[in-house]
Design a protein around this motif. Structure first.
Motif, mmCIF file in Angstrom:
data_model
loop_
_atom_site.group_PDB
_atom_site.id
_atom_site.type_symbol
_atom_site.label_atom_id
_atom_site.label_comp_id
_atom_site.label_asym_id
_atom_site.label_seq_id
_atom_site.Cartn_x
_atom_site.Cartn_y
_atom_site.Cartn_z
ATOM 1 N N SER A 160 1.405 8.289 -2.987
ATOM 2 C CA SER A 160 2.418 7.412 -2.383
ATOM 3 C C SER A 160 1.994 7.256 -0.932
ATOM 4 O O SER A 160 1.213 8.045 -0.422
ATOM 5 C CB SER A 160 3.800 8.030 -2.468
ATOM 6 N N LEU A 161 2.515 6.215 -0.300
ATOM 7 C CA LEU A 161 2.023 5.957 1.044
ATOM 8 C C LEU A 161 2.659 6.885 2.081
ATOM 9 O O LEU A 161 2.098 7.124 3.137
ATOM 10 C CB LEU A 161 2.279 4.494 1.422
ATOM 11 N N GLU A 162 3.842 7.453 1.715
ATOM 12 C CA GLU A 162 4.581 8.195 2.756
ATOM 13 C C GLU A 162 3.988 9.574 3.030
ATOM 14 O O GLU A 162 3.689 9.930 4.150
ATOM 15 C CB GLU A 162 6.044 8.384 2.355
#
Ligand SMILES: Nc1ncnc2c1ncn2[C@@H]1O[C@H](COP(=O)(O)OP(=O)(O)OP(=O)(O)O)[C@@H](O)[C@H]1O
Ligand SMILES: [Mg+2]
Length: 431
Positions: free
Chosen positions: A147-149
């Protein structure tokens, strides 16, 4: 300290843990019972009836509430089922804890779980266990993406159905018209969802063995351009028959004649230079969607025939003009799309091949041939068009916006369907 997970999932602290999957149902029963009890105590014998009416009435009146309860129940049960498999595959954190399911997204061909990882599990360790997880989950394949976070959250996609089992119906058959400034749909991805590409400011190279579906893929692109009446179409068809059906909507059509091809490319080069003059005069750097000049789509099927045929001086001129269009055409709104069987450097010089920003590799005989289209190294990373089932025509690997190849099956357009799109495109262009 790392705690080894037991191998037999039926002998786990796990069995009581299964009950945890029913927490929302238990919670609702407890809350309802307490409410009924209190209502009876404070409102008398009519109290429970009143509470019943309020509960049933709320469920009928509030669709969002019904949906929230249903999705909560489904999510909890899916989480428990997934965790049982994670446990049996020994995907267990250092403290003996399992990944938690943060949310679940339905896909046409399966599910995506957003997982929160405990310490001890990370993306690469999960990747190593994917084949085992696929067996445990009884799935066709399992994928994991970061995920990007944060590294603590990953997306685990479990694919069950085969979206490529049947030909994909082209969305062009139902589209009233298209807008080439917006992404166009090329086909369907492995997850069953549509795969789209934004062609503006890009060029597109399609490769693959004979009969792999290059010309069918081109038809989706030409069709999307044809149904946008502001797009000018230039078609080069080395075989004369592949793009012939689009002739009536094309502004320029070139058959197998190399001399004619050079003349048309010279016209396009001149048009490009004029556009740059206009842009410069208006202190602008590139064409925009509200400009009077529309996008120019240049489609070349059987590129190799133009680069290998005719006299040497003429084909070198063709190569140089094409290189110039690819190198400078982007800002002038020129989109070059080309298809050829194997774009090896003997056929398509690297000074041309390397300028194509998007690649689509349809089935190839070898990993090397696949790398020739997608770029060096992708086969070693597991993205090779030689792995495509020859029976599934139209399946390929697309390397575009995402930076990583995605597998797709292109939409199918047979001759009658192309005629139907052409008829509508002619009408749109007449107005
Ligand atoms: N996406 C698709 N869905 C279903 N069938 C397809 C698809 N793509 C291709 N096919 C089938 O495969 C056949 C060959 O496709 P196509 O003509 O596009 O191959 P090609 O790669 O252009 O071959 P060549 O290099 O010989 O020109 C088509 O006639 C069609 O029947
Ligand atoms: Mg073809």
């Amino acid at each position: 300290m790392y705690r080894e997970a037991p191998r037999d999932p039926t002998r786990l602290p796990w069995m009581p843990y299964r009950v945890w999957g029913w927490r929302l149902e238990f919670g609702l029963i407890v809350v309802t019972s307490v409410a009924l009890e209190l209502a009876h105590k404070y409102l008398g014998h009519m109290g429970p009836d009143l509470v019943g009416v309020v509960i049933v009435g709320s469920l009928i009146a509030f669709r969002k509430l019904r949906r929230a309860i249903k999705s909560g129940i489904v999510k909890n049960h899916r989480e428990i089922r997934l965790q049982a498999v994670l446990w049996s595959c020994e995907v267990v954190g250092r403290a003996g804890t399992l990944p938690v399911v943060k949310s679940v997204k339905e896909l046409p061909a399966g599910l995506t779980y957003v997982l929160g990882l405990p310490t001890g599990i990370y993306l690469e360790s999960l990747e190593r266990q994917l084949p085992e997880l696929a067996v445990g989950l009884d799935a066709r394949s399992v994928r994991v993406r970061p995920s990007l976070e944060t590294a603590r959250v990953v997306e685990l996609t479990v694919l069950r159905k085969d979206p490529f089992a049947r030909p994909i119906t082209s969305p062009l058959l139902t589209a009233e018209r298209t807008l080439l400034w917006d992404p166009i749909t090329l086909g369907t991805g492995e997850d069953g969802a549509p795969v789209t590409v934004g062609l503006v400011e890009h060029s597109f190279l399609i490769g693959g063995e004979s009969g792999s579906g290059k010309s069918v893929a081109l038809a989706s692109i030409v069709g999307a351009a044809a149904l946008d009446p502001h797009v000018n179409l230039t078609l080069f068809d080395g075989k004369e028959v592949e793009l012939a059906a689009w002739r009536d909507v094309a502004d320029r059509f070139v058959g197998s004649s190399l001399d004619e091809a050079v003349r048309v490319l010279e016209d396009l080069q001149q048009m490009m230079n004029e556009r740059f003059h206009v842009l410069a005069a208006n202190r602008r750097r590139k064409l925009q969607r509200d400009d009077v000049d529309g996008l120019e789509m240049v489609v070349i099927d059987e590129l190799a025939l133009f680069l290998r045929g005719g006299e040497r001086a003429t084909r070198e001129r063709f190569a140089e003009l094409l290189r110039d269009l690819l190198a400078r055409g982007r800002a002038a709104g020129i989109i070059v799309v080309a298809a050829t069987q194997k774009p090896s450097h003997e056929v398509v010089p690297t000074f041309i091949r390397d300028l194509f920003s998007y690649r689509l590799a349809m089935r190839c005989a070898t990993r090397d041939a696949s790398d020739t289209i997608l770029g060096q190294g992708w086969a070693a990373e597991g993205y090779s068009a030689s792995s495509i089932d020859p029976a599934q025509r139209g399946v390929g690997f697309l390397l575009a916006e995402g930076g990583v190849p995605v597998q797709l099956r292109t939409a199918n357009l047979d001759d009658d369907e192309i005629d139907w799109v052409v008829e509508r495109a002619i009408e749109l262009r007449r107005v």
